[in-house]
Write a protein that holds these residues in place. Structure first.
Motif, PDB file in Angstrom:
ATOM      1  N   ARG A  46      40.483  36.236  38.813  1.00 36.54           N
ATOM      2  CA  ARG A  46      41.557  36.703  37.931  1.00 36.54           C
ATOM      3  C   ARG A  46      42.640  37.464  38.705  1.00 36.54           C
ATOM      4  O   ARG A  46      43.822  37.335  38.416  1.00 36.54           O
ATOM      5  CB  ARG A  46      40.992  37.568  36.798  1.00 36.54           C
ATOM      6  CG  ARG A  46      40.315  36.775  35.715  1.00 36.54           C
ATOM      7  CD  ARG A  46      41.128  35.586  35.190  1.00 36.54           C
ATOM      8  NE  ARG A  46      42.491  35.961  34.816  1.00 36.54           N
ATOM      9  CZ  ARG A  46      43.541  35.151  34.891  1.00 36.54           C
ATOM     10  NH1 ARG A  46      43.419  33.908  35.324  1.00 36.54           N
ATOM     11  NH2 ARG A  46      44.736  35.577  34.537  1.00 36.54           N
ATOM     12  N   ASN A  50      46.145  35.862  38.429  1.00 34.75           N
ATOM     13  CA  ASN A  50      47.175  36.669  37.776  1.00 34.75           C
ATOM     14  C   ASN A  50      48.373  36.844  38.699  1.00 34.75           C
ATOM     15  O   ASN A  50      49.525  36.786  38.265  1.00 34.75           O
ATOM     16  CB  ASN A  50      46.590  38.025  37.363  1.00 34.75           C
ATOM     17  CG  ASN A  50      47.478  38.764  36.410  1.00 34.75           C
ATOM     18  OD1 ASN A  50      48.395  39.458  36.847  1.00 34.75           O
ATOM     19  ND2 ASN A  50      47.228  38.622  35.127  1.00 34.75           N
ATOM     20  N   GLU A  53      50.371  33.754  38.603  1.00 31.79           N
ATOM     21  CA  GLU A  53      51.047  33.564  37.314  1.00 31.79           C
ATOM     22  C   GLU A  53      52.348  34.350  37.214  1.00 31.79           C
ATOM     23  O   GLU A  53      53.297  33.898  36.585  1.00 31.79           O
ATOM     24  CB  GLU A  53      50.104  33.980  36.173  1.00 31.79           C
ATOM     25  CG  GLU A  53      48.905  33.077  36.015  1.00 31.79           C
ATOM     26  CD  GLU A  53      47.772  33.681  35.218  1.00 31.79           C
ATOM     27  OE1 GLU A  53      46.729  33.003  35.100  1.00 31.79           O
ATOM     28  OE2 GLU A  53      47.895  34.826  34.733  1.00 31.79           O
ATOM     29  N   TYR A  54      52.405  35.511  37.807  1.00 34.59           N
ATOM     30  CA  TYR A  54      53.563  36.391  37.646  1.00 34.59           C
ATOM     31  C   TYR A  54      54.578  36.338  38.785  1.00 34.59           C
ATOM     32  O   TYR A  54      55.783  36.448  38.561  1.00 34.59           O
ATOM     33  CB  TYR A  54      53.110  37.852  37.466  1.00 34.59           C
ATOM     34  CG  TYR A  54      52.638  38.132  36.073  1.00 34.59           C
ATOM     35  CD1 TYR A  54      53.533  38.473  35.058  1.00 34.59           C
ATOM     36  CD2 TYR A  54      51.295  38.043  35.750  1.00 34.59           C
ATOM     37  CE1 TYR A  54      53.103  38.717  33.770  1.00 34.59           C
ATOM     38  CE2 TYR A  54      50.851  38.285  34.467  1.00 34.59           C
ATOM     39  CZ  TYR A  54      51.760  38.627  33.483  1.00 34.59           C
ATOM     40  OH  TYR A  54      51.334  38.865  32.208  1.00 34.59           O
TER      41      TYR A  54
END
Length: 137
Positions: A46, A50, A53-54
């Motif tokens: 994660r 994550n 993703e950002y």
């Protein structure tokens, strides 16, 4: 050379570190795919995902702010907020038990950089549109 290239390079190093950590954990736990119900593997995955993703959208927005053009101070503030935010978030998510202070601070800095860059660009577009209307009148 743009300021964003500095932050892209630093973020790429952080991403490589997260990737290597995840790969090493996979090897140590003998997990080829998924997390196999292991919380350590899930946390590593994660933190890594994550980040992925950002960061691309945030870097793109910061680059667009830089070429708008914006002040170097603003561009560096956005880049530093993103870099620090991603590092804090990865640290917080990786801890077991999780330290929510780092995770929350990391997400707050990440979202602040995304939103500030977005608002700057929207304002710049609105002002350019108003100037175009005023210039054609």
């Amino acid at each position: 050379m743009t300021a964003v290239s500095l932050y892209a390079a630093l973020l790429a190093i952080l991403y490589a570190g997260l990737s290597i950590r995840t790969l090493r954990l996979r090897r140590r736990l003998r997990i080829a795919i998924g997390d196999s119900g292991d919380e350590r593997m899930l946390r590593a995955m994660r933190a890594h995902a994550n980040f992925a993703e950002y960061v691309p959208l945030a870097l793109l927005l910061i680059y667009l702010v830089e070429i708008a053009p914006a002040s170097a101070v603003l561009v560096h503030a956005l880049g530093l907020a993103l870099l620090l935010g991603r590092a804090l978030h990865a640290w917080g998510v990786s801890r077991s038990p999780e330290d929510f202070r780092f995770r929350v601070a990391g997400m707050a800095l990440t979202l602040a950089s995304l939103l500030a860059a977005s608002l700057y660009l929207l304002l710049a577009h609105a002002l350019a549109a108003l100037a175009a209307v005023a210039g054609s009148a």
